[in-house]
Scaffold this motif. Structure first.
Motif, short mmCIF file in Angstrom:
data_model
loop_
_atom_site.label_atom_id
_atom_site.label_comp_id
_atom_site.label_asym_id
_atom_site.label_seq_id
_atom_site.Cartn_x
_atom_site.Cartn_y
_atom_site.Cartn_z
N TYR A 86 -25.13 -53.20 12.03
CA TYR A 86 -25.55 -52.86 13.63
C TYR A 86 -25.04 -53.73 14.39
CZ TYR A 86 -28.11 -49.78 16.69
OH TYR A 86 -28.52 -48.83 17.83
N THR A 87 -23.69 -53.62 14.90
CA THR A 87 -23.23 -54.71 15.57
C THR A 87 -23.79 -54.10 17.10
OG1 THR A 87 -21.20 -53.56 15.58
CG2 THR A 87 -21.52 -55.18 13.89
N SER A 88 -22.94 -55.03 18.10
CA SER A 88 -23.20 -54.52 19.55
C SER A 88 -22.25 -53.37 19.81
CB SER A 88 -22.77 -55.81 20.38
OG SER A 88 -21.59 -56.13 20.23
N THR A 137 -33.08 -37.06 12.77
CA THR A 137 -34.11 -37.53 11.72
C THR A 137 -33.45 -37.57 10.13
OG1 THR A 137 -35.75 -36.62 12.93
CG2 THR A 137 -36.16 -37.11 10.64
N ALA A 138 -32.56 -36.76 9.99
CA ALA A 138 -31.97 -36.62 8.58
C ALA A 138 -30.63 -37.52 8.57
CB ALA A 138 -31.47 -35.19 8.20
N SER A 139 -30.33 -38.33 9.50
CA SER A 139 -29.14 -39.24 9.26
C SER A 139 -28.72 -39.78 8.01
CB SER A 139 -29.01 -40.09 10.61
OG SER A 139 -29.13 -39.70 11.73
N ASN A 140 -27.58 -39.73 7.51
CA ASN A 140 -27.42 -40.04 6.09
C ASN A 140 -25.60 -40.34 5.93
OD1 ASN A 140 -27.67 -41.16 3.50
ND2 ASN A 140 -29.37 -39.78 3.28
N PHE A 148 -24.35 -44.19 10.66
CA PHE A 148 -24.54 -44.26 12.07
C PHE A 148 -23.77 -43.48 12.76
CE2 PHE A 148 -25.96 -48.73 11.06
CZ PHE A 148 -27.12 -48.58 11.40
N TRP A 149 -22.68 -42.84 12.33
CA TRP A 149 -21.87 -41.94 12.88
C TRP A 149 -22.38 -40.50 13.05
CZ3 TRP A 149 -18.26 -42.11 16.18
CH2 TRP A 149 -17.25 -43.05 16.22
#
Length: 511
Positions: A86-88, A137-140, A148-149
């Motif tokens: 989790y970069t800037s 909520t279901a991000s995977n 993250f995409w």
């Protein structure tokens, strides 16, 4: 001796009412609100719909404020859970996804509000917020970057819905308040639009603290997923009332659904558009990145930079922003919309310079830093935060209110995206103090834009603006239809010669 905005408003209304009497004496009937909403809609049903529209707008906009501020603590959380991934760059991308979606939503839903009606625009925005919230909520993904995409796309869908809420809910609330509480339309509008939007900040932190504590300050993935999921609840609670709502009387009398004379609209409103778009760009350029990254800023200045301690300071910062909303609502009729907005931009100048110039010293006294930071944000709420939505809903005629409001808000979110993208480079290259000094510079620019381009709108009935706009279109050769259903009519019907001539004289004087 100069007159107050209220006295000017009364004189203008008296003059227009005299013109309406002229119309009646000429045996030409112009439909008036006293005639009842419609032969197909009873007055009691329309009145009940207006009440529910106002309250549903306020309750639904809490979800917008919640979504706008959700990433404040989520950024801190994800940075701790995924320090390498989790970069800037990723953080900025996820935060900006909401903004890009909001820009698209504001333009598309603004257009939908005017062409299809307020009701269907609001239904669409509610569905988009819920669908996007479920996806977030279901991000995977097969990789952390893939997750993250998916989160980025989901936040974009949410943004389309929350962005659409700006024109859809706000103009619906304004038109309903115009019918239900004309004398208090300004304060009522602010309390059901900017107040819930501003309350969304501390509300998001409160939800985060509850969930974070329930998870025993661990299970970080569960924390952010639950927080995303809770964002689906608020729009669903008012979904039934939104399906049952009616379009306002103003819309059913003044809508233009075919052959919109955009060139005439631009000639009539270009100056006002420059004002609302420019001021909104400057406001969001400052306030949005300072909201999104405030958690990161606070964690960098407190000695105990734990997630819990950062959230507690963030809650105090959010609470300090709320008084500005109430002060702005109290001042809007007493001081005037335009003057109140300039006063709010002045707060950016004063508090931005104080924090920026004394940054190295003030950050060693965390309570003092948070208080001044909160006062800067509160002054934004007092001025442009309260007034921009109100002015954008009052300055434009019903026929193009959704589109002009949407364009103004979209330029604002463009400013937010630019500010968010530029925030980290400014800190890295110029120093952290310069984010506040640039905020002060934007305050000066906001005062100038407001003074030269924002009209001095008062609390007069919106129907008078509609009549002046209709007379201008007819005087310039437009002969299309306005309204919908049994209230639809040719625009030129009932236009008294006196009003048309006045418009022509005004046009000649301007030229």
């Amino acid at each position: 001796m100069s007159q107050s905005p209220a006295q000017d408003s009364i004189e203008r209304q008296d003059a227009l009412q005299q013109d309406e009497k002229t119309v009646v004496s000429a045996d030409v009937h112009v439909p008036q609100p006293e005639d009842g909403p419609s032969s197909l809609v009873t007055r009691s049903r329309q009145s009940l719909s207006d009440v529910f529209t106002i309250f549903a707008a306020g309750f639904a906009l809490i979800s917008d404020g919640y979504q706008n501020n959700l990433m404040t603590m989520t950024n801190v959380l994800l940075k701790k859970e995924y320090p390498k991934e989790y970069t800037s760059t990723v953080s900025t991308r996820v935060s900006n996804a909401l903004l890009v979606g909001e820009v698209l939503g504001q333009i598309v839903i603004g257009w939908t509000c005017d062409y299809l009606g307020r009701k269907w625009a609001i239904v669409i925005t509610t569905l988009m917020i819920v669908i996007g919230g479920i996806l977030a909520t279901a991000s995977n993904g097969y990789t952390i970057d893939g997750m993250f995409w998916m989160m980025t796309v989901a936040r974009g869908v949410i943004g389309f819905g929350t962005g659409g809420e700006y024109p859809a809910s706000s103009i619906s609330a304004s038109e309903a308040a115009n019918e239900r509480s004309l004398k208090n339309r300004g304060p009522t509008f602010i309390l059901v639009t900017n107040l819930p939007l501003s309350f969304g900040g501390p509300f998001a932190v409160i939800v985060f603290l509850i969930v974070y504590s329930a998870c025993q300050q661990s299970h970080l993935s569960t924390v952010w997923r639950v927080c995303f999921g809770i964002g689906c609840i608020w729009p669903l609670t008012v979904f039934y009332f939104r399906i049952r709502m009616l379009n306002s009387v103003l819309y059913r009398r003044g809508a233009i659904k075919k052959s919109v004379p955009y060139w005439l609209v631009l000639k009539y409103y270009w100056k006002t558009l420059v004002g609302t778009c420019g001021a909104w760009f400057l406001y969001d350029f400052v306030t949005f990145p300072n909201g999104v990254f405030s958690g990161t800023i606070i964690s960098s200045v407190v000695s105990d930079s734990s997630i819990l301690k950062t959230a507690e300071w963030q809650l105090l910062l959010g609470a300090l922003q709320l008084p500005g909303v109430f002060i702005g609502a109290w001042l809007c009729d007493r001081l005037g919309r335009k003057q109140t907005m300039m006063l709010g931009f002045s707060g950016y100048l004063i508090f931005g310079l104080i924090i920026g110039c004394a940054y190295d010293k003030i950050t060693h006294i965390v309570p003092l830093f948070v208080v001044f930071y909160g006062l800067m944000q509160s002054s934004g709420n007092l001025g442009p935060g309260d007034m921009l939505g109100l002015l954008s809903s009052e300055s434009y005629a019903t026929a193009v209110r959704g589109q002009c409001y949407g364009i103004s808000a979209a330029l604002g979110k463009t400013g937010a995206a630019v500010g968010t993208q530029a925030f980290t480079p400014i800190q890295n290259n110029l120093g952290k103090r310069w984010t506040f000094i640039i905020g002060a510079i934007c305050g000066v620019a906001g005062i100038l834009v407001t003074y030269f381009f924002i009209p001095n709108v008062t609390g007069e009935d919106l129907k008078f603006n509609d009549e002046k706009f209709r007379a201008y279109l007819v005087a310039n050769g437009w002969d299309g239809q306005m309204g919908e259903g049994d209230l639809q009519a040719i625009a030129a019907e009932g236009i008294p010669p006196a009003i048309t001539e006045d418009n022509l004289e005004n046009k000649k004087e301007k030229e």
